[in-house]
Scaffold this motif. Structure first.
Motif, PDB file in Angstrom:
ATOM      1  N   ILE A  11       1.674 -16.099   1.564  1.00  0.00           N
ATOM      2  CA  ILE A  11       1.513 -14.677   2.279  1.00  0.00           C
ATOM      3  C   ILE A  11       2.536 -14.501   3.293  1.00  0.00           C
ATOM      4  N   GLU A  12       2.788 -15.328   3.970  1.00  0.00           N
ATOM      5  CA  GLU A  12       3.863 -15.376   5.255  1.00  0.00           C
ATOM      6  C   GLU A  12       5.128 -15.003   4.537  1.00  0.00           C
ATOM      7  N   CYS A  13       5.590 -15.657   3.432  1.00  0.00           N
ATOM      8  CA  CYS A  13       6.642 -15.398   2.626  1.00  0.00           C
ATOM      9  C   CYS A  13       6.764 -13.796   2.112  1.00  0.00           C
ATOM     10  N   TYR A  14       5.519 -13.269   1.594  1.00  0.00           N
ATOM     11  CA  TYR A  14       5.200 -11.827   1.049  1.00  0.00           C
ATOM     12  C   TYR A  14       5.582 -10.957   2.418  1.00  0.00           C
ATOM     13  N   LEU A  15       5.095 -11.177   3.578  1.00  0.00           N
ATOM     14  CA  LEU A  15       5.054 -10.241   4.667  1.00  0.00           C
ATOM     15  C   LEU A  15       6.536 -10.073   5.269  1.00  0.00           C
ATOM     16  N   GLN A  16       7.220 -11.486   5.270  1.00  0.00           N
ATOM     17  CA  GLN A  16       8.488 -11.468   5.519  1.00  0.00           C
ATOM     18  C   GLN A  16       9.535 -10.857   4.622  1.00  0.00           C
ATOM     19  N   THR A  17       9.326 -10.943   3.405  1.00  0.00           N
ATOM     20  CA  THR A  17      10.159 -10.456   2.248  1.00  0.00           C
ATOM     21  C   THR A  17      10.249  -8.964   2.488  1.00  0.00           C
ATOM     22  N   TYR A  18       9.027  -8.464   2.574  1.00  0.00           N
ATOM     23  CA  TYR A  18       8.948  -7.058   2.785  1.00  0.00           C
ATOM     24  C   TYR A  18       8.596  -6.137   4.193  1.00  0.00           C
ATOM     25  N   SER A  19       8.945  -7.208   5.202  1.00  0.00           N
ATOM     26  CA  SER A  19       8.952  -6.642   6.558  1.00  0.00           C
ATOM     27  C   SER A  19       7.672  -6.010   6.876  1.00  0.00           C
ATOM     28  N   ILE A  20       6.569  -6.601   6.346  1.00  0.00           N
ATOM     29  CA  ILE A  20       5.299  -5.836   6.762  1.00  0.00           C
ATOM     30  C   ILE A  20       4.576  -6.286   8.222  1.00  0.00           C
ATOM     31  N   HIS A  21       4.189  -5.229   8.657  1.00  0.00           N
ATOM     32  CA  HIS A  21       3.589  -5.526  10.172  1.00  0.00           C
ATOM     33  C   HIS A  21       2.156  -4.873  10.105  1.00  0.00           C
ATOM     34  N   ALA A  22       1.385  -4.748   8.969  1.00  0.00           N
ATOM     35  CA  ALA A  22       0.109  -4.319   9.070  1.00  0.00           C
ATOM     36  C   ALA A  22      -0.950  -5.316   8.967  1.00  0.00           C
ATOM     37  N   PRO A  23      -2.205  -5.012   9.542  1.00  0.00           N
ATOM     38  CA  PRO A  23      -2.978  -6.110   9.772  1.00  0.00           C
ATOM     39  C   PRO A  23      -3.328  -6.427   8.342  1.00  0.00           C
ATOM     40  N   CYS A  24      -3.522  -7.945   7.847  1.00  0.00           N
ATOM     41  CA  CYS A  24      -3.860  -8.208   6.773  1.00  0.00           C
ATOM     42  C   CYS A  24      -4.817  -9.197   6.884  1.00  0.00           C
ATOM     43  N   ARG A  25      -5.320  -9.749   5.631  1.00  0.00           N
ATOM     44  CA  ARG A  25      -6.299 -10.847   5.524  1.00  0.00           C
ATOM     45  C   ARG A  25      -6.271 -11.609   4.401  1.00  0.00           C
ATOM     46  N   LEU A  26      -6.963 -12.620   4.277  1.00  0.00           N
ATOM     47  CA  LEU A  26      -6.968 -13.388   2.857  1.00  0.00           C
ATOM     48  C   LEU A  26      -8.494 -13.433   2.627  1.00  0.00           C
ATOM     49  N   ASP A  27      -8.801 -13.041   1.190  1.00  0.00           N
ATOM     50  CA  ASP A  27     -10.267 -12.824   0.802  1.00  0.00           C
ATOM     51  C   ASP A  27     -10.131 -13.855  -0.699  1.00  0.00           C
ATOM     52  N   ALA A  28     -11.337 -13.975  -1.089  1.00  0.00           N
ATOM     53  CA  ALA A  28     -11.700 -14.628  -2.309  1.00  0.00           C
ATOM     54  C   ALA A  28     -12.403 -13.741  -3.271  1.00  0.00           C
ATOM     55  N   VAL A  29     -12.465 -13.817  -4.426  1.00  0.00           N
ATOM     56  CA  VAL A  29     -13.216 -13.257  -5.182  1.00  0.00           C
ATOM     57  C   VAL A  29     -13.629 -14.248  -6.346  1.00  0.00           C
ATOM     58  N   LEU A  30     -14.944 -14.590  -6.235  1.00  0.00           N
ATOM     59  CA  LEU A  30     -15.594 -15.905  -6.895  1.00  0.00           C
ATOM     60  C   LEU A  30     -16.150 -15.355  -8.186  1.00  0.00           C
ATOM     61  N   LEU A  31     -15.960 -15.730  -9.404  1.00  0.00           N
ATOM     62  CA  LEU A  31     -16.522 -15.286 -10.444  1.00  0.00           C
ATOM     63  C   LEU A  31     -17.228 -16.397 -11.377  1.00  0.00           C
ATOM     64  N   GLN A  32     -18.570 -16.653 -11.615  1.00  0.00           N
ATOM     65  CA  GLN A  32     -19.124 -17.644 -12.383  1.00  0.00           C
ATOM     66  C   GLN A  32     -19.713 -17.010 -13.510  1.00  0.00           C
ATOM     67  N   GLY A  33     -19.513 -17.304 -14.743  1.00  0.00           N
ATOM     68  CA  GLY A  33     -19.956 -16.889 -15.813  1.00  0.00           C
ATOM     69  C   GLY A  33     -20.031 -15.198 -15.836  1.00  0.00           C
ATOM     70  N   ASP A  34     -21.105 -14.608 -16.274  1.00  0.00           N
ATOM     71  CA  ASP A  34     -21.192 -13.014 -16.373  1.00  0.00           C
ATOM     72  C   ASP A  34     -21.990 -12.875 -15.001  1.00  0.00           C
ATOM     73  N   ALA A  35     -22.315 -13.549 -14.017  1.00  0.00           N
ATOM     74  CA  ALA A  35     -22.661 -13.199 -12.696  1.00  0.00           C
ATOM     75  C   ALA A  35     -21.994 -12.200 -11.918  1.00  0.00           C
ATOM     76  N   ALA A  36     -22.311 -11.235 -11.251  1.00  0.00           N
ATOM     77  CA  ALA A  36     -21.407 -10.412 -10.475  1.00  0.00           C
ATOM     78  C   ALA A  36     -20.501 -10.947  -9.532  1.00  0.00           C
TER      79      ALA A  36
END
Length: 114
Positions: free
Chosen positions: A80-105
């Motif tokens: 993420i730090e590499c991405y932000l530096q590569t594109y000179s991004i200074h916006a708020p950001c966060r790291l999320d996860a989307v977890l998928l198990q089988g056919d559950a939501a």
């Protein structure tokens, strides 16, 4: 990086569709650098959201969440730090996860690094 496993590709597409239904706009999918790869980079309003997608067929052995280890988080943060530096991004950001198990939501966990 190209996903070679069909279930991995399907999981990312499910996660992407889910996040788009929640109002997110895709910036880029599968962005990579020397530190690693970010599955999805989305924008929600003014916030850039980096998304780790994890799929497991079952909840055995801790399920999808168990595979996000402390070392994986360090690797994601460096990427993420590499991405932000590569594109000179200074916006708020966060790291999320989307977890998928089988056919559950999808389970969307926001700000997994606190």
């Amino acid at each position: 990086m190209k996903l070679n496993h069909p279930s991995g590709q399907a999981a990312e597409q499910r996660a992407l569709q889910f996040l788009q239904q929640q109002g997110g706009e895709l910036i880029v999918q599968n962005w990579h650098c020397r530190y690693g790869e970010i599955d999805l980079i989305m924008q929600f309003g003014a916030t850039i959201v980096f998304v780790e997608v994890k799929f497991r067929k079952t909840g055995a052995f801790g399920g999808a969440a168990y595979s996000i280890t402390p070392s994986k988080l360090v690797k994601l943060q460096k990427t993420i730090e590499c991405y932000l530096q590569t594109y000179s991004i200074h916006a708020p950001c966060r790291l999320d996860a989307v977890l998928l198990q089988g056919d559950a939501a999808p389970q969307w966990i926001q700000n997994i690094t606190g």
